[in-house]
Design an enzyme around this catalytic site. Sequence first.
Site, short mmCIF file in Angstrom:
data_model
loop_
_atom_site.label_atom_id
_atom_site.label_comp_id
_atom_site.label_asym_id
_atom_site.label_seq_id
_atom_site.Cartn_x
_atom_site.Cartn_y
_atom_site.Cartn_z
N ASP A 51 -6.07 13.20 5.85
CA ASP A 51 -6.09 11.96 6.61
C ASP A 51 -5.59 12.23 8.03
O ASP A 51 -4.63 12.96 8.25
CB ASP A 51 -5.19 10.91 5.92
CG ASP A 51 -5.47 9.50 6.42
OD1 ASP A 51 -6.03 8.70 5.64
OD2 ASP A 51 -5.13 9.19 7.58
N ILE A 52 -6.24 11.61 9.00
CA ILE A 52 -5.91 11.85 10.41
C ILE A 52 -4.55 11.23 10.76
O ILE A 52 -3.92 11.64 11.75
CB ILE A 52 -7.04 11.28 11.30
CG1 ILE A 52 -7.06 11.95 12.66
CG2 ILE A 52 -6.93 9.76 11.44
CD1 ILE A 52 -8.31 11.65 13.47
N ASN A 97 -8.22 1.44 -1.69
CA ASN A 97 -8.20 0.10 -1.11
C ASN A 97 -9.62 -0.47 -1.14
O ASN A 97 -10.59 0.26 -0.86
CB ASN A 97 -7.69 0.16 0.33
CG ASN A 97 -6.25 0.65 0.41
OD1 ASN A 97 -5.43 0.33 -0.45
ND2 ASN A 97 -5.93 1.43 1.43
N GLY A 112 -6.83 -3.88 2.10
CA GLY A 112 -6.43 -2.98 3.18
C GLY A 112 -7.46 -1.93 3.52
O GLY A 112 -7.14 -0.95 4.21
N GLN A 113 -8.70 -2.11 3.07
CA GLN A 113 -9.74 -1.13 3.37
C GLN A 113 -10.18 -1.26 4.82
O GLN A 113 -10.53 -2.36 5.27
CB GLN A 113 -10.95 -1.32 2.45
CG GLN A 113 -12.03 -0.27 2.65
CD GLN A 113 -13.20 -0.42 1.67
OE1 GLN A 113 -13.27 -1.40 0.92
NE2 GLN A 113 -14.11 0.53 1.70
N HIS A 122 -13.37 5.69 -0.64
CA HIS A 122 -12.48 6.85 -0.52
C HIS A 122 -11.23 6.63 -1.35
O HIS A 122 -10.71 5.52 -1.43
CB HIS A 122 -12.12 7.13 0.95
CG HIS A 122 -11.59 5.95 1.70
ND1 HIS A 122 -12.41 4.94 2.16
CD2 HIS A 122 -10.34 5.60 2.03
CE1 HIS A 122 -11.68 4.03 2.77
NE2 HIS A 122 -10.41 4.39 2.70
N LEU A 123 -10.78 7.72 -1.93
CA LEU A 123 -9.55 7.72 -2.73
C LEU A 123 -8.49 8.46 -1.94
O LEU A 123 -8.72 9.58 -1.46
CB LEU A 123 -9.84 8.41 -4.06
CG LEU A 123 -8.71 8.54 -5.09
CD1 LEU A 123 -9.31 8.65 -6.50
CD2 LEU A 123 -7.82 9.75 -4.82
N HIS A 124 -7.33 7.82 -1.76
CA HIS A 124 -6.20 8.46 -1.09
C HIS A 124 -5.38 9.24 -2.12
O HIS A 124 -4.99 8.67 -3.16
CB HIS A 124 -5.26 7.42 -0.47
CG HIS A 124 -5.86 6.55 0.58
ND1 HIS A 124 -5.59 6.71 1.92
CD2 HIS A 124 -6.69 5.48 0.50
CE1 HIS A 124 -6.22 5.77 2.62
NE2 HIS A 124 -6.90 5.01 1.78
P1 5GP Z 1 -8.40 2.67 4.20
O1 5GP Z 1 -7.43 1.89 5.06
O2 5GP Z 1 -9.83 2.27 4.49
O3 5GP Z 1 -8.07 2.69 2.75
O4 5GP Z 1 -8.22 4.17 4.65
C1 5GP Z 1 -8.87 4.73 5.74
C2 5GP Z 1 -8.12 5.99 6.09
O5 5GP Z 1 -8.94 6.78 6.93
C3 5GP Z 1 -6.82 5.75 6.86
O6 5GP Z 1 -5.71 6.29 6.14
C4 5GP Z 1 -7.04 6.46 8.19
O7 5GP Z 1 -5.89 7.08 8.67
C5 5GP Z 1 -8.15 7.45 7.86
N1 5GP Z 1 -9.01 7.78 8.98
C6 5GP Z 1 -9.57 6.91 9.87
N2 5GP Z 1 -10.33 7.58 10.74
C7 5GP Z 1 -10.27 8.89 10.38
C8 5GP Z 1 -10.87 10.08 10.92
O8 5GP Z 1 -11.63 10.07 11.89
N3 5GP Z 1 -10.58 11.26 10.29
C9 5GP Z 1 -9.74 11.32 9.21
N4 5GP Z 1 -9.51 12.53 8.68
N5 5GP Z 1 -9.16 10.22 8.68
C10 5GP Z 1 -9.43 9.02 9.26
#
Ligand code: 5GP
Length: 114
Positions: free
Chosen positions: A30-31, A87, A93-94, A100-102
């Site tokens: 994750d970035i 999410n 919180g998506q 995607h799975l964290h």
């Molecule tokens: P969500 O909030 O949709 O469950 O998670 C999205 C995740 O994607 C966040 O944790 C966010 O930090 C990550 N993310 C967003 N943009 C990028 C990117 O360009 N590269 C990477 N590696 N992660 C990203």
Amino acid sequence: MSDCLFCKIAAGHIPCTEVFADENILAFRDIDPKAPTHILVIPRRHIPGLSAMTDDDTDLAGKLLMAATKIAAAEGLVPDGYRFVINNGEDGGQTVGHLHLHILGGRALAWPPG
Ligand code: 5GP
Ligand code: ZN
């Protein structure tokens, strides 16, 4: 999906720090990590989120979960534990509309989540 961030990452058009890849699944760091280990595991195929899945995705869902489980072990997270989060939708919180799975680990995680 030409306008999807994670499709672009899966296609190699946007760089990522890759952790695992096969023909169906990609995992990358994750970035903006929320824990010392924070990895995103995605299907290569565009699926907007959990609520867009159908019975036809059952095999892929299993592959996603098993890939994440093996990655967590390979990252050394098994002894201390870890958490998977998916999410879904705005209240969930998506923020990226590609399933995607964290994988979160490397510290004690609070419960319940916010
Ligand atoms: P969500 O909030 O949709 O469950 O998670 C999205 C995740 O994607 C966040 O944790 C966010 O930090 C990550 N993310 C967003 N943009 C990028 C990117 O360009 N590269 C990477 N590696 N992660 C990203
Ligand atoms: Zn996508």
